[in-house]
Structure formats: structure tokens, C-alpha cells
Scaffold this active site. Structure first.
Site, short mmCIF file in Angstrom:
data_model
loop_
_atom_site.label_atom_id
_atom_site.label_comp_id
_atom_site.label_asym_id
_atom_site.label_seq_id
_atom_site.Cartn_x
_atom_site.Cartn_y
_atom_site.Cartn_z
N ASP A 306 0.84 -1.20 0.00
CA ASP A 306 0.00 0.00 0.00
C ASP A 306 0.87 1.25 0.00
O ASP A 306 0.57 2.24 0.67
CB ASP A 306 -0.97 0.01 1.18
CG ASP A 306 -2.12 1.00 0.99
OD1 ASP A 306 -2.24 1.56 -0.12
OD2 ASP A 306 -2.88 1.23 1.95
N HIS A 310 2.85 10.92 -0.94
CA HIS A 310 2.14 12.20 -0.91
C HIS A 310 3.16 13.34 -0.90
O HIS A 310 4.29 13.17 -0.44
CB HIS A 310 1.25 12.31 0.32
CG HIS A 310 0.07 11.41 0.32
ND1 HIS A 310 -0.99 11.56 -0.54
CD2 HIS A 310 -0.23 10.32 1.09
CE1 HIS A 310 -1.88 10.61 -0.31
NE2 HIS A 310 -1.44 9.85 0.68
#
Length: 453
Positions: A306, A310
Site C-alpha cells: 500500500d 504524498h
């Protein structure tokens, strides 16, 4: 040009034996003790290191197209290679969403051009991840990307009728629906795991039942229609029990856990550092232990990173408005070693199973000749190999990572082990702990429209 043939000597194979591995013309030519060195073969000394089949990640966010400020296929696959991955599955929540043959083929082509590892796009289940209309599942399956995994990850397919239709549809081409199990009505505004700590910190709670309710519904739907279901990023002890129950009844369900849910707990949220904000949230110590046990006994099938990069602008801000997600490709194997191997729960054969052969099987890579079904070193198979030194210890420094983003929850933490060398179809993409060169384009012969793992 680097040598085309390689002899990896003295490494420890997943079964614990010591052997040499010969790579010729991109394929595994021989495995055994004291192999002769053919003329023109480069020798790599792997004494004290573990030689694993190349790692496969079913759950990676590469952000391209549309979010290139956070990650690109190039930077994400560089990170994957350094983490020991020879194959990654790029989630569909890009901009535009990967809900059509055109977008998945774009991502697939970007992976080929980068050449650091194989990139398999994950197709969206619904148009725009909106949950209202099925996406072009058949067209994506028939495209050059040959999509077999479909997910609205980041969003739950909450409508049971829509989920049923998706499960029924993918049966036609042996696809799998990878569900982000999160009942939206129970998590509106949620910020962290629901419990005494969330009340103390004044943050809206994210109840375990929000995940477990969707899993319970979906395993029954999968049983009803006779289709394949994969549960993304399992995070609670209750979820593990539900998946165990479903498997005992012969329901065709598989599941993954993330490295961070195997190590980190909700206690880190006390810092209000948004690097620890993730979906699903960090849970209790009891949940961490249940996930580890679930992997050890086979209830949970695989590890999915996962990897969620960002930008600093969206992550380094007030907790309640910060983006959810953590980077993880470059630290996955050390975290797995710490949580599972060093604790005695699993050996390297088990790690090979959960990080290579099983995810390849779930994605049907084995059916396309990409890896042997049981993950062993099959003579004549593509030489996808990861050489790993479990004896060293390193302090994590995200500033030195290949990913574009720096939102690693392990900053400053000492982790065991390091990937030293990675071969992708016999080509060394990582040598002596550093990126080498990507696979040459002439090695990426893709006549049939499907890549090799």
C-alpha cells in the site's frame, strides 16, 4: 554493456539450503551446489545472504497519470526495485482514474519504458471510483495490459448489488475484485482507530466493524456467485477471524496485510504527526499480533505494501486535513523480517510464499508463464531474483529513498536487512545495494501483449 550471464554463488535459498544460481540469457539455467562458471559469466558472491524469487506487490500507488508531483511510474518503480520487487500492481486511483483500456495501457507502457520492474495496472471496478456504474472491465482485461485485478481502492464498493455484478463479471476472464473494506456510513470524518485513545485525543474514531462488516458481506457474495475476492490491507483481529471462517468453508477469498500494520500501533497517533495517518488506521497491539499470526498460519495470504506517496503540502500539515497514506516499497522486506522472521513466526520459505509466489498466483501471473506456481526456482523460468542481506542493520532515512515522497513512518528507526541485488528477467537492476540500469528495451519482447513477471 554488463555481462548477460551471471552466477550467484553461496546464497541461502528459501528452503535453507546453500546453493549457486546460474542465470543465462535472462533465464534460470541451473540451481545447485558448486556450479561451474561458464566462460563470460559474471560471478556475484551471495555468501551470508538470502536468494529469493523476485517480490510481487499487489498494492502500489504510482500516482501517474495526474499526480506526478507525488510519484511517477519511473520514481515508484525505482523504489520498488530497491525494495526487491520485480513486479508491482499500480492501483487505479490516478487522475484520470484507470477505468478504461486507454488509461491502463498508458500505465503499462510507462512501466515498460521505465524498465526497473514489471508494472501491472489494476483496473477500477466502477467508473471514476464513483460506485455507480461498472467500469470497462472486459476491455481492460483484453487490453495489452491484460488486467486481472480490479479495485476501487481508496473507495469501497459499498453497494452490494454493484459488488455482486462486479464479482459475476470478472468470472468470465478469471479476474479478481480487490476490495477496500470500509463501510462509508461508519467512517464519515473518521481520523484514527476508534477506542479509548481516540476519545482521549479528541479525534473521530474509525471502528473495526466498518472493515469487518464489508468483509462479512463480501465473502458471502463471493460464495453466492462463485467468484474470487481479495481483501486489501486487513487491519483488525476480527477481520482475520472472518477470513479464517470463510476459508474453512471453501470460499475463494484471499487477503493481504501491509508492513505497517504488522509493526505500528495507534499509540503513535499520540504525537499528532500525520505521517502516521493511514487508511485503514493503525490499530491496537492485539490487532498487530493477530495479523502476524494470520500470515503465519496462512489465513492472510500475502503482504501488500500500500505504498502511498504524498507531497509535503498534503502530508505535513494539521492531522485532520492531512492525506492518508505512507510510503513503503523500500522498507517492506526489512519490516517483514523484523515482524515475522526475527520473531520466529516464519522462515524464508514462508516469506517467499507471501511476497512472491502467492501474490503472483492471485494476480494470475503464474498462468501466463511469469513465475512457477509454487515460487521455487524453476529451471527455464525468467530469472527474477532478489538477493537480501538479513544480517545488517540500517537507520531509515527517507531523504535517501528513490520515491519522490518522504512520508515514511519509519524515519529514524533501525530496521534489519537490506536488498543488495535484484535481477529482472536476468538483468541486474540493483547491484551492490544501489540502482544499476533498467532492463534494455530489446529484452522487453512483448509480442503477445502481456508482460512477464
Amino acid at each position: 554493456m554488463t555481462a548477460q550471464n551471471y552466477l550467484i554463488t553461496g546464497g541461502t535459498l528459501p528452503d535453507g539450503t546453500t546453493a549457486d544460481v546460474l542465470v543465462e540469457d535472462g533465464l534460470l539455467a541451473a540451481v545447485g551446489p558448486d556450479l561451474a562458471t561458464p566462460v563470460g559469466t559474471e560471478v556475484l558472491d551471495a555468501a551470508g545472504r538470502v536468494v529469493l524469487p523476485g517480490l510481487v506487490d499487489l498494492h502500489t500507488h504510482l500516482r501517474q497519470p495526474g499526480r506526478e508531483d507525488a510519484e511517477t511510474v519511473e520514481t515508484g518503480t525505482r523504489a520498488a526495485a530497491l525494495g526487491g520487487f520485480t513486479s508491482v500492481h499500480a492501483m487505479a486511483n490516478s487522475t484520470p482514474v484507470a477505468d478504461s483500456a486507454g488509461v491502463v495501457e498508458q500505465v503499462w507502457q510507462l512501466g515498460r519504458e521505465a524498465g526497473w520492474c514489471d508494472v501491472h495496472p489494476v483496473g477500477a471496478v466502477t467508473v471514476g471510483l464513483g460506485g455507480e456504474r461498472l467500469a470497462e472491465l472486459g476491455a481492460m482485461a483484453e487490453s495489452r495490459a491484460a488486467v486481472r485485478v480490479f479495485s476501487d481502492d481508496g473507495m469501497c464498493v459499498a453497494d452490494p448489488v454493484m459488488m455482486r455484478r462486479a464479482l459475476e463479471y470478472v468470472k468470465a476472464f478469471d479476474g479478481v475484485i480487490a476490495q477496500h473494506a470500509q463501510e462509508p456510513g461508519l467512517t464519515d470524518g473518521a481520523q484514527m482507530n476508534e477506542g479509548a485513545l481516540s476519545s482521549m485525543l479528541g479525534l473521530a474514531g474509525w471502528p473495526a466493524v466498518a472493515e469487518e462488516a464489508i468483509i462479512a458481506r463480501d465473502v458471502l457474495l463471493a460464495q453466492h456467485v462463485g467468484s474470487r475476492l481479495h481483501v486489501c490491507h486487513v487491519s483488525t483481529a476480527g477481520s482475520v477471524e472472518l477470513i479464517r471462517w470463510a476459508k474453512q468453508r471453501g470460499i475463494d477469498v484471499t487477503a493481504e496485510a501491509t508492513p505497517h500494520h504488522l509493526l505500528l500501533t495507534e499509540e503513535l497517533v499520540r504525537t499528532y504527526n500525520p505521517v502516521y495517518k493511514v487508511n485503514p488506521p493503525l490499530r491496537r497491539e492485539a490487532d498487530v499480533m493477530a495479523l502476524r499470526e494470520g500470515l503465519a498460519d496462512g489465513t492472510i495470504d500475502t503482504i501488500g505494501t500500500d505504498h502511498a506517496p504524498h507531497t509535503a503540502e498534503t502530508k505535513e500539515c494539521e492531522w485532520t486535513v492531512a492525506a492518508m497514506g505512507m510510503t513503503g516499497l523500500e522498507t517492506a522486506l526489512p519490516v517483514v523480517q523484523l515482524a515475522l522472521v526475527d520473531t520466529g513466526l516464519m522462515d524464508w520459505a514462508g516469506i517467499s510464499r507471501i511476497l512472491s509466489s502467492t501474490p503472483a498466483r492471485i494476480a494470475r501471473l503464474a498462468d501466463q508463464g511469469r513465475i512457477s506456481p509454487d515460487g521455487v526456482f524453476e529451471i527455464g523460468a525468467p530469472a527474477n531474483l532478489t538477493v537480501y542481506d538479513p544480517t545488517v542493520t540500517r537507520t531509515v532515512d527517507p531523504e535517501r529513498h528513490a520515491t519522490k515522497s518522504r512520508n515514511s513512518p519509519y524515519r529514524g528507526m533501525e530496521l534489519p536487512g537490506q536488498v543488495t541485488d535484484v535481477f529482472n528477467h536476468g538483468h541486474p537492476v540493483v547491484r551492490d545495494r544501489a540502482l544499476a540500469t533498467p532492463r534494455q528495451q530489446h529484452q522487453q519482447n512483448h509480442q503477445t501483449g502481456t508482460t512477464q513477471q
